[in-house]
Write a protein that holds these residues in place. Structure first.
Motif, PDB file in Angstrom:
ATOM      1  N   THR A   1      45.815  34.818  36.028  1.00  0.00           N
ATOM      2  CA  THR A   1      45.231  34.631  34.786  1.00  0.00           C
ATOM      3  C   THR A   1      43.694  34.603  34.920  1.00  0.00           C
ATOM      4  O   THR A   1      42.600  35.185  34.442  1.00  0.00           O
TER       5      THR A   1
ATOM      6  N   ASP B   1      47.486  33.751  28.696  1.00  0.00           N
ATOM      7  CA  ASP B   1      46.107  33.280  27.649  1.00  0.00           C
ATOM      8  C   ASP B   1      46.550  32.971  26.351  1.00  0.00           C
ATOM      9  O   ASP B   1      45.669  32.164  25.770  1.00  0.00           O
TER      10      ASP B   1
ATOM     11  N   TRP C   1      35.535  42.475  26.960  1.00  0.00           N
ATOM     12  CA  TRP C   1      36.379  42.014  28.145  1.00  0.00           C
ATOM     13  C   TRP C   1      37.680  43.039  28.309  1.00  0.00           C
ATOM     14  O   TRP C   1      37.975  43.378  29.341  1.00  0.00           O
ATOM     15  N   GLU C   2      38.129  43.210  27.286  1.00  0.00           N
ATOM     16  CA  GLU C   2      39.453  43.837  27.045  1.00  0.00           C
ATOM     17  C   GLU C   2      39.350  45.310  26.401  1.00  0.00           C
ATOM     18  O   GLU C   2      40.200  46.062  26.565  1.00  0.00           O
TER      19      GLU C   2
ATOM     20  N   ARG D   1      36.257  42.388  34.919  1.00  0.00           N
ATOM     21  CA  ARG D   1      36.730  42.143  33.866  1.00  0.00           C
ATOM     22  C   ARG D   1      38.284  42.644  33.489  1.00  0.00           C
ATOM     23  O   ARG D   1      38.826  43.218  34.675  1.00  0.00           O
ATOM     24  N   ARG D   2      38.932  42.383  32.452  1.00  0.00           N
ATOM     25  CA  ARG D   2      40.276  42.818  32.204  1.00  0.00           C
ATOM     26  C   ARG D   2      40.570  44.215  32.099  1.00  0.00           C
ATOM     27  O   ARG D   2      41.424  44.686  32.175  1.00  0.00           O
TER      28      ARG D   2
ATOM     29  N   SER E   1      49.506  42.468  33.771  1.00  0.00           N
ATOM     30  CA  SER E   1      48.926  42.357  32.491  1.00  0.00           C
ATOM     31  C   SER E   1      49.445  41.829  31.462  1.00  0.00           C
ATOM     32  O   SER E   1      49.171  40.814  30.603  1.00  0.00           O
TER      33      SER E   1
ATOM     34  N   PHE F   1      41.554  45.429  35.377  1.00  0.00           N
ATOM     35  CA  PHE F   1      42.873  45.055  35.700  1.00  0.00           C
ATOM     36  C   PHE F   1      44.166  45.512  34.828  1.00  0.00           C
ATOM     37  O   PHE F   1      45.003  45.807  35.429  1.00  0.00           O
ATOM     38  N   TYR F   2      43.600  45.709  33.604  1.00  0.00           N
ATOM     39  CA  TYR F   2      44.727  46.246  32.678  1.00  0.00           C
ATOM     40  C   TYR F   2      45.231  47.610  33.383  1.00  0.00           C
ATOM     41  O   TYR F   2      46.292  47.967  33.092  1.00  0.00           O
TER      42      TYR F   2
ATOM     43  N   ARG G   1      48.492  37.960  29.636  1.00  0.00           N
ATOM     44  CA  ARG G   1      48.316  37.801  28.075  1.00  0.00           C
ATOM     45  C   ARG G   1      49.328  36.772  27.582  1.00  0.00           C
ATOM     46  O   ARG G   1      48.679  35.955  26.510  1.00  0.00           O
TER      47      ARG G   1
ATOM     48  N   SER H   1      42.008  37.462  37.134  1.00  0.00           N
ATOM     49  CA  SER H   1      41.735  38.672  36.413  1.00  0.00           C
ATOM     50  C   SER H   1      40.858  38.622  35.531  1.00  0.00           C
ATOM     51  O   SER H   1      40.517  39.751  34.948  1.00  0.00           O
ATOM     52  N   ARG H   2      40.342  37.409  35.135  1.00  0.00           N
ATOM     53  CA  ARG H   2      39.141  37.457  34.077  1.00  0.00           C
ATOM     54  C   ARG H   2      37.685  37.844  34.646  1.00  0.00           C
ATOM     55  O   ARG H   2      36.732  37.832  33.989  1.00  0.00           O
TER      56      ARG H   2
END
Length: 220
Positions: free
Chosen positions: A172, A199, A218-219, A180-181, A192, A184-185, A196, A175-176
């Motif tokens: 977690t 998080d 970031w997302e 950034r995410r 992923s 990763f997503y 979440r 992956s930040r």
């Protein structure tokens, strides 16, 4: 001489590799102090860490007797194994233990280590063009490593099943980091879903907000 604290002391920094360690300590309810040392900011911050870790890197965990432990994966595994009642790692006879150790080693060896190069490519290259090539290739390597891990795991609610472990905390947090995410997503859809959930873990929401808050974009 290393100062001997009365409680566990973590040398770390917001958003750094100390965050999964701090998250584990939070879940375990272990009192600890944090020496804030964002070592990437220069010599003064690195000097804070030097007495406990000659590599001048975080995290470092200092025990009340003065013993020092470094390396985030090792610290996380030790914390989990030292408090088996919390279920933060599969036990030695648990069939999940082999995969737990596999991925707890894979993360720092294959992914975490890439950031030493990516964050300061001048360590391995001279000139702006060469540095750009290294930066681009390390980002691709990071994405490839996440992709390969994602292809080889079958998570439940968490990576190893229905129980949150320090492996989930590790993934977690890292992956930040850059890129950034969003990337990763794209490359790790199964992981992923896990991050979440971590998080949004009710026991960690306040911790994340304080020690590693999301930033806009970031997302998205």
């Amino acid at each position: 001489m290393i100062h001997k604290p009365e409680i566990l002391t973590v040398y770390g920094a917001a958003g750094s590799g100390s965050i999964p360690v701090e998250a584990a300590l939070t879940l375990l309810g272990i009192e600890h102090a944090v020496v804030e040392a964002p070592t990437w900011e220069g010599e003064a911050q690195q000097a804070k860490v030097a007495p406990v870790n000659p590599m001048r890197q975080v995290p470092a965990l200092v025990f009340p007797d003065g013993e020092v432990m470094t390396e985030s994966g090792a610290i996380l595994t030790w914390l989990a194994d030292s408090h088996p009642e919390a279920g933060l790692a599969p036990g030695l006879t648990d069939p999940r233990r082999k995969q737990f150790l596999r991925w707890m080693t894979y993360i720092p060896a294959s992914i975490y280590s890439m950031f030493w190069v990516r964050d300061e490519p001048s360590r391995l290259a001279e000139g702006a063009e060469a540095e750009k090539v290294i930066e681009a290739r390390t980002l691709e390597r990071i994405a490839d490593c996440w992709r390969m891990m994602d292809a080889q795991v079958e998570p439940g609610t968490y990576i190893l099943g229905e129980q949150l472990t320090v492996l989930d905390l590790y993934v977690t947090v890292i992956s930040r980091w850059r890129p950034r995410r969003r990337r990763f997503y794209e490359v790790a859809p199964k992981l992923s879903e896990v991050v979440r959930r971590v998080d949004d873990h009710p026991l960690l929401r306040d911790f994340w907000a304080k020690r590693f808050p999301f930033e806009d974009g970031w997302e998205g």
